[in-house]
Design a protein around this motif. Structure first.
Motif, PDB file in Angstrom:
ATOM      1  N   ILE A  43       0.844  -1.203   0.000  1.00 43.12           N
ATOM      2  CA  ILE A  43       0.000   0.000   0.000  1.00 43.12           C
ATOM      3  C   ILE A  43       0.876   1.248   0.000  1.00 43.12           C
ATOM      4  O   ILE A  43       0.623   2.196  -0.746  1.00 43.12           O
ATOM      5  CB  ILE A  43      -0.955  -0.010   1.210  1.00 43.12           C
ATOM      6  CG1 ILE A  43      -2.022  -1.097   1.014  1.00 43.12           C
ATOM      7  CG2 ILE A  43      -1.623   1.363   1.390  1.00 43.12           C
ATOM      8  CD1 ILE A  43      -2.823  -1.413   2.258  1.00 43.12           C
ATOM      9  N   TRP A  44       1.941   1.259   0.814  1.00 41.95           N
ATOM     10  CA  TRP A  44       2.826   2.425   0.854  1.00 41.95           C
ATOM     11  C   TRP A  44       3.545   2.602  -0.472  1.00 41.95           C
ATOM     12  O   TRP A  44       3.742   3.729  -0.924  1.00 41.95           O
ATOM     13  CB  TRP A  44       3.823   2.321   2.001  1.00 41.95           C
ATOM     14  CG  TRP A  44       3.218   2.724   3.311  1.00 41.95           C
ATOM     15  CD1 TRP A  44       2.965   1.916   4.380  1.00 41.95           C
ATOM     16  CD2 TRP A  44       2.746   4.023   3.678  1.00 41.95           C
ATOM     17  NE1 TRP A  44       2.369   2.639   5.382  1.00 41.95           N
ATOM     18  CE2 TRP A  44       2.212   3.926   4.990  1.00 41.95           C
ATOM     19  CE3 TRP A  44       2.719   5.250   3.014  1.00 41.95           C
ATOM     20  CZ2 TRP A  44       1.669   5.027   5.651  1.00 41.95           C
ATOM     21  CZ3 TRP A  44       2.169   6.347   3.680  1.00 41.95           C
ATOM     22  CH2 TRP A  44       1.666   6.227   4.970  1.00 41.95           C
ATOM     23  N   LEU A  49       3.132  14.854 -13.067  1.00 42.52           N
ATOM     24  CA  LEU A  49       2.068  15.465 -13.877  1.00 42.52           C
ATOM     25  C   LEU A  49       1.993  16.962 -13.630  1.00 42.52           C
ATOM     26  O   LEU A  49       1.816  17.743 -14.566  1.00 42.52           O
ATOM     27  CB  LEU A  49       0.719  14.810 -13.561  1.00 42.52           C
ATOM     28  CG  LEU A  49       0.523  13.395 -14.091  1.00 42.52           C
ATOM     29  CD1 LEU A  49      -0.774  12.807 -13.554  1.00 42.52           C
ATOM     30  CD2 LEU A  49       0.513  13.373 -15.611  1.00 42.52           C
ATOM     31  N   THR A  50       2.160  17.359 -12.375  1.00 39.33           N
ATOM     32  CA  THR A  50       2.127  18.785 -12.035  1.00 39.33           C
ATOM     33  C   THR A  50       3.289  19.509 -12.710  1.00 39.33           C
ATOM     34  O   THR A  50       3.110  20.590 -13.290  1.00 39.33           O
ATOM     35  CB  THR A  50       2.214  18.974 -10.504  1.00 39.33           C
ATOM     36  OG1 THR A  50       1.172  18.218  -9.906  1.00 39.33           O
ATOM     37  CG2 THR A  50       2.056  20.426 -10.120  1.00 39.33           C
ATOM     38  N   ALA A  51       4.480  18.917 -12.657  1.00 35.46           N
ATOM     39  CA  ALA A  51       5.652  19.523 -13.285  1.00 35.46           C
ATOM     40  C   ALA A  51       5.454  19.607 -14.798  1.00 35.46           C
ATOM     41  O   ALA A  51       5.787  20.619 -15.419  1.00 35.46           O
ATOM     42  CB  ALA A  51       6.902  18.707 -12.951  1.00 35.46           C
ATOM     43  N   LEU A  52       4.907  18.567 -15.386  1.00 41.21           N
ATOM     44  CA  LEU A  52       4.655  18.552 -16.824  1.00 41.21           C
ATOM     45  C   LEU A  52       3.656  19.638 -17.206  1.00 41.21           C
ATOM     46  O   LEU A  52       3.864  20.391 -18.170  1.00 41.21           O
ATOM     47  CB  LEU A  52       4.128  17.173 -17.244  1.00 41.21           C
ATOM     48  CG  LEU A  52       3.998  16.921 -18.742  1.00 41.21           C
ATOM     49  CD1 LEU A  52       5.373  16.929 -19.408  1.00 41.21           C
ATOM     50  CD2 LEU A  52       3.312  15.584 -18.991  1.00 41.21           C
ATOM     51  N   ALA A  53       2.579  19.766 -16.445  1.00 38.20           N
ATOM     52  CA  ALA A  53       1.565  20.793 -16.700  1.00 38.20           C
ATOM     53  C   ALA A  53       2.177  22.192 -16.571  1.00 38.20           C
ATOM     54  O   ALA A  53       1.915  23.065 -17.400  1.00 38.20           O
ATOM     55  CB  ALA A  53       0.396  20.624 -15.742  1.00 38.20           C
ATOM     56  N   ALA A  54       3.011  22.395 -15.555  1.00 39.70           N
ATOM     57  CA  ALA A  54       3.662  23.697 -15.354  1.00 39.70           C
ATOM     58  C   ALA A  54       4.581  24.009 -16.525  1.00 39.70           C
ATOM     59  O   ALA A  54       4.616  25.151 -17.011  1.00 39.70           O
ATOM     60  CB  ALA A  54       4.449  23.680 -14.046  1.00 39.70           C
ATOM     61  N   LEU A  55       5.306  22.996 -16.990  1.00 43.07           N
ATOM     62  CA  LEU A  55       6.219  23.200 -18.129  1.00 43.07           C
ATOM     63  C   LEU A  55       5.440  23.559 -19.383  1.00 43.07           C
ATOM     64  O   LEU A  55       5.808  24.496 -20.100  1.00 43.07           O
ATOM     65  CB  LEU A  55       7.022  21.907 -18.361  1.00 43.07           C
ATOM     66  CG  LEU A  55       8.110  21.973 -19.444  1.00 43.07           C
ATOM     67  CD1 LEU A  55       9.218  22.932 -19.002  1.00 43.07           C
ATOM     68  CD2 LEU A  55       8.682  20.598 -19.697  1.00 43.07           C
ATOM     69  N   ALA A  94       4.158   5.761  -5.351  1.00 44.42           N
ATOM     70  CA  ALA A  94       4.106   5.841  -6.815  1.00 44.42           C
ATOM     71  C   ALA A  94       3.078   6.878  -7.261  1.00 44.42           C
ATOM     72  O   ALA A  94       3.318   7.648  -8.188  1.00 44.42           O
ATOM     73  CB  ALA A  94       3.771   4.472  -7.401  1.00 44.42           C
ATOM     74  N   MET A  95       1.923   6.898  -6.585  1.00 41.33           N
ATOM     75  CA  MET A  95       0.887   7.873  -6.933  1.00 41.33           C
ATOM     76  C   MET A  95       1.364   9.291  -6.662  1.00 41.33           C
ATOM     77  O   MET A  95       1.152  10.193  -7.479  1.00 41.33           O
ATOM     78  CB  MET A  95      -0.400   7.595  -6.140  1.00 41.33           C
ATOM     79  CG  MET A  95      -1.188   6.417  -6.661  1.00 41.33           C
ATOM     80  SD  MET A  95      -2.580   5.981  -5.592  1.00 41.33           S
ATOM     81  CE  MET A  95      -3.562   7.467  -5.714  1.00 41.33           C
ATOM     82  N   ALA A  96       2.029   9.496  -5.532  1.00 37.23           N
ATOM     83  CA  ALA A  96       2.527  10.825  -5.184  1.00 37.23           C
ATOM     84  C   ALA A  96       3.564  11.279  -6.211  1.00 37.23           C
ATOM     85  O   ALA A  96       3.527  12.419  -6.682  1.00 37.23           O
ATOM     86  CB  ALA A  96       3.142  10.816  -3.788  1.00 37.23           C
ATOM     87  N   LEU A  97       4.467  10.384  -6.590  1.00 37.84           N
ATOM     88  CA  LEU A  97       5.492  10.734  -7.570  1.00 37.84           C
ATOM     89  C   LEU A  97       4.870  11.032  -8.924  1.00 37.84           C
ATOM     90  O   LEU A  97       5.282  11.971  -9.610  1.00 37.84           O
ATOM     91  CB  LEU A  97       6.509   9.584  -7.705  1.00 37.84           C
ATOM     92  CG  LEU A  97       7.452   9.406  -6.517  1.00 37.84           C
ATOM     93  CD1 LEU A  97       8.316   8.171  -6.702  1.00 37.84           C
ATOM     94  CD2 LEU A  97       8.335  10.632  -6.317  1.00 37.84           C
TER      95      LEU A  97
END
Length: 54
Positions: free
Chosen positions: A28-29, A42-48, A34-37
């Protein structure tokens, strides 16, 4: 003697269950990590993309 065998068997079962729970919790951890990473990625990609577009 039979009482001791019964107690030993019970302890073995409890140990097996704890080991199984530990493995499950570890999985589970791993999934959460993996989900957090992937969310960070995705956030970094969207920002870029926004930075490039704007």
């Amino acid at each position: 003697m039979k009482q001791n065998d019964r107690i030993t068997t019970s302890l073995d079962r409890i140990a097996d269950r704890l080991a199984h729970l530990e493995k499950t919790a570890g999985t589970i951890w791993d999934i959460r990590l993996a989900m957090a990473l992937s969310n960070i990625g995705l956030t970094a990609l969207a920002a870029l993309i926004l930075w490039v577009v704007l």
